[in-house]
Design a protein around this motif. Sequence first.
Motif, PDB file in Angstrom:
ATOM      1  N   LYS A  80      -1.241  -3.235  -8.885  1.00 60.94           N
ATOM      2  CA  LYS A  80      -1.084  -3.428  -7.569  1.00 60.94           C
ATOM      3  C   LYS A  80      -2.333  -3.628  -6.751  1.00 60.94           C
ATOM      4  CE  LYS A  80       1.904  -0.640  -7.384  1.00 60.94           C
ATOM      5  NZ  LYS A  80       2.568   0.875  -6.869  1.00 60.94           N
ATOM      6  N   ALA A  81      -3.485  -3.123  -6.816  1.00 59.78           N
ATOM      7  CA  ALA A  81      -4.650  -3.035  -6.286  1.00 59.78           C
ATOM      8  C   ALA A  81      -5.231  -4.349  -6.601  1.00 59.78           C
ATOM      9  CB  ALA A  81      -5.587  -1.999  -6.754  1.00 59.78           C
ATOM     10  N   CYS A  82      -5.105  -4.768  -7.798  1.00 61.80           N
ATOM     11  CA  CYS A  82      -5.664  -6.110  -8.189  1.00 61.80           C
ATOM     12  C   CYS A  82      -4.972  -7.255  -7.600  1.00 61.80           C
ATOM     13  CB  CYS A  82      -5.573  -6.358  -9.877  1.00 61.80           C
ATOM     14  SG  CYS A  82      -6.478  -5.300 -10.834  1.00 61.80           S
ATOM     15  N   PHE A 138       0.691  -1.168   0.003  1.00 59.57           N
ATOM     16  CA  PHE A 138      -0.151   0.093  -0.070  1.00 59.57           C
ATOM     17  C   PHE A 138       0.777   1.337  -0.028  1.00 59.57           C
ATOM     18  CE2 PHE A 138      -3.936  -2.362   1.276  1.00 59.57           C
ATOM     19  CZ  PHE A 138      -4.988  -1.422   0.421  1.00 59.57           C
ATOM     20  N   ASP A 195      -0.345   1.209 -10.440  1.00 61.28           N
ATOM     21  CA  ASP A 195      -1.303   1.253  -9.083  1.00 61.28           C
ATOM     22  C   ASP A 195      -2.350   0.339  -9.208  1.00 61.28           C
ATOM     23  OD1 ASP A 195       0.415   2.817  -8.067  1.00 61.28           O
ATOM     24  OD2 ASP A 195      -1.071   4.783  -7.745  1.00 61.28           O
ATOM     25  N   TYR A 196      -3.129   0.409 -10.431  1.00 64.29           N
ATOM     26  CA  TYR A 196      -4.272  -0.740 -10.563  1.00 64.29           C
ATOM     27  C   TYR A 196      -3.965  -2.072 -10.560  1.00 64.29           C
ATOM     28  CZ  TYR A 196      -7.920   2.681 -11.301  1.00 64.29           C
ATOM     29  OH  TYR A 196      -8.780   3.572 -11.143  1.00 64.29           O
ATOM     30  N   PHE A 231      -6.100   4.887   4.350  1.00 63.45           N
ATOM     31  CA  PHE A 231      -5.117   4.583   3.598  1.00 63.45           C
ATOM     32  C   PHE A 231      -3.892   5.233   4.298  1.00 63.45           C
ATOM     33  CE2 PHE A 231      -3.257   4.392  -0.370  1.00 63.45           C
ATOM     34  CZ  PHE A 231      -3.858   3.588  -1.299  1.00 63.45           C
ATOM     35  N   PHE A 247       1.637   2.844  -3.337  1.00 65.74           N
ATOM     36  CA  PHE A 247       0.647   3.470  -4.348  1.00 65.74           C
ATOM     37  C   PHE A 247       1.081   4.795  -4.471  1.00 65.74           C
ATOM     38  CE2 PHE A 247      -1.987  -0.017  -3.527  1.00 65.74           C
ATOM     39  CZ  PHE A 247      -2.678  -0.033  -4.445  1.00 65.74           C
ATOM     40  N   PHE A 257      -6.165  -7.383  -3.969  1.00 73.00           N
ATOM     41  CA  PHE A 257      -7.280  -8.044  -4.000  1.00 73.00           C
ATOM     42  C   PHE A 257      -7.158  -9.386  -3.967  1.00 73.00           C
ATOM     43  CE2 PHE A 257     -11.304  -9.002  -6.191  1.00 73.00           C
ATOM     44  CZ  PHE A 257     -12.183  -8.860  -4.976  1.00 73.00           C
ATOM     45  N   LYS A 262      -2.408   8.011  -5.267  1.00 71.79           N
ATOM     46  CA  LYS A 262      -3.552   8.120  -4.106  1.00 71.79           C
ATOM     47  C   LYS A 262      -3.024   8.948  -3.104  1.00 71.79           C
ATOM     48  CE  LYS A 262      -7.668   5.924  -2.880  1.00 71.79           C
ATOM     49  NZ  LYS A 262      -8.444   7.271  -2.697  1.00 71.79           N
TER      50      LYS A 262
END
Lengths: 293, 253, 410, 213
Positions: free
Chosen positions: C381-383, B158, C378-379, B170, B161, C386, B164
């Motif tokens: 990483k988010a995937c 995290f 970033d996307y 966050f 990122f 998840f 964001k």
Amino acid sequence: MNIFDRIMSFDRRWIFLSLAIVCVVTFMWPFHVPITLSNEVRSIYNRFDSLKEGDMIYLSVDYDPNALAELHPTTYVLAEMCFRKNVKVIFGTLSNLGQGMVDQVIDDITDSVMLDKTYNGVFYEGREIQNGIDYVFLGYKPYPAMVIQAMGLDFRVPFPTDYYGTPLDSIPIMKGVKNFDQCKLVMDMAAGNVAEMWITYGHGNYNVPLALAVTGVMGADMYPYLNSGQIFGLAAGLLGSAQIEKLCDNPGRAIDGMRIQLFAHILIILFIIMGNIGFFVTRRRKKMGGDVR
Amino acid sequence: MTWETFLWTTLGAFLTLCTFSFLYKDNPFYKFAEHLVVGVSAGYFALVLYHQILIPNVFDKIFDGEWWYIIPALLGIMMWTRFSRKYSWISRWPIALYMGIASGMAVPREMHARVIEQMHSAMINIIDMNNIMGNSFFDTASGIAKLIVFIGTLSALFYFFFSKEHKGFFKGISQFGIWILMIGFGASFGYTVMGRISLFVQRIQVMRDWTVVAWADEASGAFAVFWIITFGVFAIWAVFEIRKYLRSKRSTA
Amino acid sequence: MRLKLLFLSCLLLIFICTSAFTQDEAVVADSLETTAETISPAPATSLTAIDKPDDHGHGIDLSWELSADDGGGLMSVMGYMIYRATSPDGSYEARSGLLLNVTAYSDVGAMNEGENDYMPDYTDYYYKVRALTTDSAVFADSEILGPVQSFGQWFNWKRLSVLLLVAGFLFLTVYFIQKAKGGAKLFVRRLAGIEAVDEAIGRATEMGKPILYVLGLGTAADIATIASYTILSRVAKKVAEYQTGLIVPCYDPIVMAIAQETVKTSYMNAGRADAYNEDMVYFVTNQQFAYVAGVNGVMLRDRPATNIYMGKFYAESLILAETGVAAGSIQIAGTDEISQIPFFVVACDYTLIGEELYAASAYLGKEPLLLGSLKAQDYAKACLIFLAIIGFITLMFGYHGIVDFFHVAG
Amino acid sequence: MKRQLPLAMVFIFGFLMIIQYFIPHEYSEWVNAFLMDWMMIIGVFALALGLWSLTRVSWDKVRQKKPNWGYSIVTLAGLFLMMFFGFDYFRHFSTAVGSDNYMYIHFYRHIVIPIQATMFSLLAFFIASAAYRAFRARSLLATLLLVAALVIMLRFNPFLGPLQPIMEEFSVWLLNVPNLAAKRAIVIGVGLGMVATALKVILGIERAYLGKD
């Protein structure tokens, strides 16, 4: 400028100088350092200590010159301890540069005993250490997992002859020795994944009592096996070697190395503590509005 | 020890001292050692490449009938157009080729080795371990330790990122992530200290061995001369340094 | 081959001596041997052989079921060996060592003609599995199976998950770049290390001292070095605008050539092609610590105001950074070499940790295209996060699908 | 020609290598091995550029009598002596040719190895000075760094008495739990960053390395 400001703006060359002095002095001057003994190393020693005259053990020397500093002392000390107690030793190696390592250990100890009747302060009265009677060196074969499995059946399968070309059947101490069943324990000095192979194939298939001496980096990964009882003892890195040297009362390179490491570490820690004290004192004065220069 | 080996090992010992003198400050001895090693090592490396790659992998192959090795050789020669201002654009072809191959190689391989493998080992089952609580507080095999590894990994991710703002929930989680990162860095640092000290110990050992051997042999006379000269040179330098230092102190005072 | 036979016969010899009796009574064994071992064991059954999947050819996978006398029945079977021939009644040669307690084997040969153990593709092979007992004369062959052929495949199904992830990532990248081109505003948070670069160049200009840029020990094929070129190009452009000096000592000749091209382009873009000098970017040597010695010399003698380390670094990281501290320079570092990050964190003023190095080029350029790919990262990483959480939870309920997806066997 | 062709080459070879990874066939392996050879060979030829650069920079220093120019002569001498010994087919030192040349080997063993090993061992000092300077409890993060490092450094210290085994266990925990998590996260992040950068190169978005016009 008071003492704390001095600490804060301290020339780093003083650190260099003191570190060099500490290292050189501890290197030259063999004084005694306490070495704390951990249970996992102590249990290796206890097993070795409980061996009786005529018992047989297997020492697997699975490292190359890169790990020499950390593991060589262990091999020396354990081999010597067995020779002293008249315990028969089978040497083997699963690392292709390991033969040189075993050769060196055997030569150093036997030569010293032959010439001076002593080795590292231990006196061997009227006795020599002989190939085939006190020890046997099987040599090297590739594919460690296969070799371990085959040795579990019979040493003669992977090693029809020993390192020097003598058939195993004509070696006196191999009479009646078939496989790990006749060995009281297996000690593996390993740098690399051979250690895990011994655990999986040696302990897993044939249930041999196994202990490991591994490099410092590997040490942390081996604790789970110790907890689960797959190995009865573990000596990791220079620290482990030094503990074994101490337990066997046979000080050598590992204890020398430890002495330097220990004092160098203490020095660095002292410097860190000093830096922090200086930092807190000057910060407090800054908060109180004092003059900080 | 023969005179020959004596001279060579003495050269090595002298250069070792020269390099260590860098710890005090930059000085003529260090400058000498530094410039020497740059030149000699570059020459050494050139010869290694010549003997081990150019001859066996290019010339021998071409002459053995694998003519297609002329293509990479030509591409290599294109690099030399950089010597000319006018044609230097030709050197972009081998560079482009090199970059293309390197990038293309990286995409699936890094995806596999770094992302997929690590993802696989990140997902651990903490339930079927028979010791969820572990034997002791610091048991690394316990379910709790595994849970910390899992949560730590995700929160550290995290932290990375970029698009964001770190706010609210966050912020909390990426804050935990950076704690984990810092503890990890501290641990690796502390762990490395031991190995680095032994590097220095090895150098002491080399110097000691050299001293012992040199003293014990017929070259010992020359050895004494070496030590006298070396220390003499270093001592003269030290005297100059101290004088310079005193003078500067007087002038500031 | 001879070695294998020797191995086997040796093994058999020992078993003859010892199998039925305790080891101490090996001598007695001779007289009793004949009565114990004359009945042939049951053979291995259900032999199958197919071309080894997902390989370059030259391999055949075999499987069988254990003989009835292995671990049951007469208890006489101790292992198996694989035999192969090129015709059903041709001469069979052993293709494996003794296999203990297994029911599958891959018969793999060499790929090139003339090599030892060469196994040509598209050739008919016939196999049989021999169940061996402790007596070398007593064994049982399975039925002969064949013909089988080996051949290379054109897609490695084991790597399907890599393909899917790469394709997904490519899609994300292209999508966000298109979006960025369309003028969508993309937010990026601030990154201290990056902002420090501008500041550091300004400081160097004030002091009238040069900037040292070290590309690290990577070759031009390392992606970290490629990321470093992009950062170098931004730095060089600013340096050219401010008219500060730039020193780039290189470790690899190709890296040097590319860095020269990069710096030159940046100077041209800044409209100061005249100020570019080929000797700003030069080669030192290709030996790790000799290179370090050279760079240290530059730090101590040219006294750069700022040292920037970007790329691949190994043990030399701390030597460089500490010398930089001694020389009083501001230091900014970035590397993806995990073991070296702690040293940079400790000794440098700003450190780009791991992925931040790759993000840095996008930050410095602020070009929409590069920012687009940052968004894709970033996307992705988010995937992954998840998926990791889902995988973690489902694993607790005994479902291994997601975990297995992230396991590439070959 | 000057710019479009190289970009096209990057694209084609990039995708070729991506696809190659998924094809196990022996032709694909052959292509892979051949291209690896290409890269190596281009590198060998490029070394000439490197040596030329080193020579020119050193020679310029000597010619223009820049500060410390005298040492540049040492560099040049070292470089050319090594080249001379390595190519000494006339066997001036009555020994073998090429990389078995007596002088060539001894220069390497007694100049390059000692200096490089000593440079490496300077780390012992630098790690101490870096620790002294940086390990101060300035903030929470700095304190975490400091404490973790101290625990690991104290793990084998016998002067701690009964605390020592706890330190030992704690350091094993630190290495295997938080350290593992940190490393894993960095590796995954770096992996994505690498793939993204490589894709940008292949797609021609990052093209700083190709130069202008």
